[in-house]
Design a protein around this motif. Sequence first.
Motif, short mmCIF file in Angstrom:
data_model
loop_
_atom_site.label_atom_id
_atom_site.label_comp_id
_atom_site.label_asym_id
_atom_site.label_seq_id
_atom_site.Cartn_x
_atom_site.Cartn_y
_atom_site.Cartn_z
N PRO A 314 0.85 -1.20 0.00
CA PRO A 314 0.00 0.00 0.00
C PRO A 314 0.88 1.25 0.00
O PRO A 314 2.00 1.22 0.51
CB PRO A 314 -0.77 -0.12 1.31
CG PRO A 314 0.13 -0.90 2.21
CD PRO A 314 0.89 -1.86 1.32
N VAL A 315 0.36 2.32 -0.59
CA VAL A 315 1.17 3.53 -0.75
C VAL A 315 0.51 4.69 0.01
O VAL A 315 -0.68 4.94 -0.14
CB VAL A 315 1.27 3.91 -2.24
CG1 VAL A 315 1.99 5.23 -2.43
CG2 VAL A 315 1.99 2.80 -3.02
N VAL A 316 1.29 5.39 0.81
CA VAL A 316 0.84 6.66 1.36
C VAL A 316 1.65 7.74 0.66
O VAL A 316 2.88 7.72 0.69
CB VAL A 316 1.04 6.74 2.89
CG1 VAL A 316 0.71 8.13 3.40
CG2 VAL A 316 0.17 5.69 3.59
N ALA A 317 0.96 8.63 -0.05
CA ALA A 317 1.67 9.63 -0.84
C ALA A 317 0.88 10.94 -0.81
O ALA A 317 -0.15 11.04 -0.13
CB ALA A 317 1.87 9.14 -2.27
N THR A 318 1.36 11.93 -1.55
CA THR A 318 0.72 13.24 -1.53
C THR A 318 -0.15 13.45 -2.76
O THR A 318 0.19 13.00 -3.86
CB THR A 318 1.81 14.34 -1.49
OG1 THR A 318 2.87 13.97 -2.35
CG2 THR A 318 2.34 14.52 -0.08
N ALA A 319 -1.27 14.13 -2.54
CA ALA A 319 -2.16 14.47 -3.66
C ALA A 319 -1.53 15.66 -4.36
O ALA A 319 -1.89 16.81 -4.14
CB ALA A 319 -3.54 14.82 -3.15
N SER A 320 -0.53 15.38 -5.18
CA SER A 320 0.20 16.47 -5.81
C SER A 320 0.79 15.97 -7.11
O SER A 320 1.19 14.81 -7.22
CB SER A 320 1.27 16.96 -4.82
OG SER A 320 2.57 16.83 -5.30
N GLY A 321 0.81 16.82 -8.14
CA GLY A 321 1.39 16.44 -9.42
C GLY A 321 0.68 15.24 -10.02
O GLY A 321 -0.54 15.15 -10.02
N GLY A 322 1.47 14.30 -10.54
CA GLY A 322 0.91 13.13 -11.22
C GLY A 322 0.48 12.01 -10.29
O GLY A 322 -0.09 11.01 -10.76
N VAL A 323 0.73 12.13 -9.00
CA VAL A 323 0.48 11.01 -8.08
C VAL A 323 -0.98 10.53 -8.06
O VAL A 323 -1.22 9.33 -8.10
CB VAL A 323 1.00 11.35 -6.66
CG1 VAL A 323 0.66 10.23 -5.67
CG2 VAL A 323 2.50 11.60 -6.68
#
Length: 394
Positions: A314-323
């Motif tokens: 599972p991935v925790v990432a930022t709602a930014s750019g292409g993500v």
Amino acid sequence: MSHHDPTPIAYVDHAVDFGGAEHSLIELISRLDRTSFTPIILHTEGAKWLQSDRIADVERIAAFSPHPLLEQKRDEVSTGLLRLIGNTWTALRLSLKLRGALRRSSAQLVHTNSLKTHFVGGLAARLGRLPLIWHVRDLLAENEGYHLLRRAARLLRPRVIAISEAVAEQFAGLPAEVTVIPNGIPLDKFCPGLPSPQLCRELGLTADDRVLLMVSRLTPWKGHMTLLEAVARLADRWPRLKLVVVGEVAFWEADYEQQLKQRAADLGLTEQVIWTGFRSDVPELLRLCDIFVLPSVGEPFGRVIIEAMATGRPVVATASGGVPEIVLDGQTGLLVPPEDAQSLASAIQTLLADSQRAQQMGAEGLTRAHQLFSADRVARQVQELYQRILSKGR
Ligand code: UDP
């Protein structure tokens, strides 16, 4: 040239170090249909990424010497590019030298793979009257660099390949033809499973550790500082929490590594954080983690996110750019606002507290990676574009 001879394609990349752009380029070149296309790499002298054995048989021409103009980091691109304008002579000299190299290569199409080569390689292609593709992998803040890129697009009229919708938006309103071809990875190199006991021993991890992992260059916009703060907020509740940080600094920002380590020490995280430096065994390292984290600010794509998904994590990432084009929030991972340690900590907390949900998200990410993000698909789409462009020119 007979109709059946493969068409020489010039790939222009100025990077010395081995970044995501070069990984993607190697995946593309090594998958080209050699009966249709012959790749030729135009590179900076001494570029480290050329040592990849995947491209050992590819012709190469050292078209650039290492030059300060070609070594700006993304966050300084505005000053870098302004300097580039100011120093027209240098830019022109680089372009002319490149044009000579293009001639010698007898390339029929120029494919530029890195920000500075869109300008220099683009000019060289136009001087040589060759069709031009910009493979755009950068997401620029709306400053001088961004406006210069748009102006150059008007002037040079490249066909643009954008690695995400977010990257494509930089060309909105321009006459440029933009094709979005999301990055892909060699899916066969990544697979879910247990970590190697030897690797756990090497890094000092034990079976009851809960492991977060981040893989990226150590550069400020990737957001390591925010992640350190988030881990500090979780440390009391999760005494067995470990953060493995994979990647190295570029030579021009060597101080940043020390700053990160100092920040970790100030936050009392010396025991929790494991710094591995650059590693070539990312597929094995990914299997160490319960949760993959990438807290970038303005991430154009993030190959590592696909790599983590292909490992079933599972991935925790930022709602930014292409993500957000890669991670489905609530389904294959959780997205949080950039530079927000509290939200990042709560997202990680949610998945640590609910392993079943975390594993389910990892499984859905694995399916999604295989459906959408293979390097084979990228190579197919790029070659279709070559065919379209070349058949127009004939
Ligand atoms: N990578 C690696 N070893 C490291 C750090 C990164 O092999 O120590 C690889 C990583 O697996 C990925 C690429 O480098 O394939 C980085 O690509 P990404 O798009 O995530 O980041 P970029 O560097 O292009 O911003």
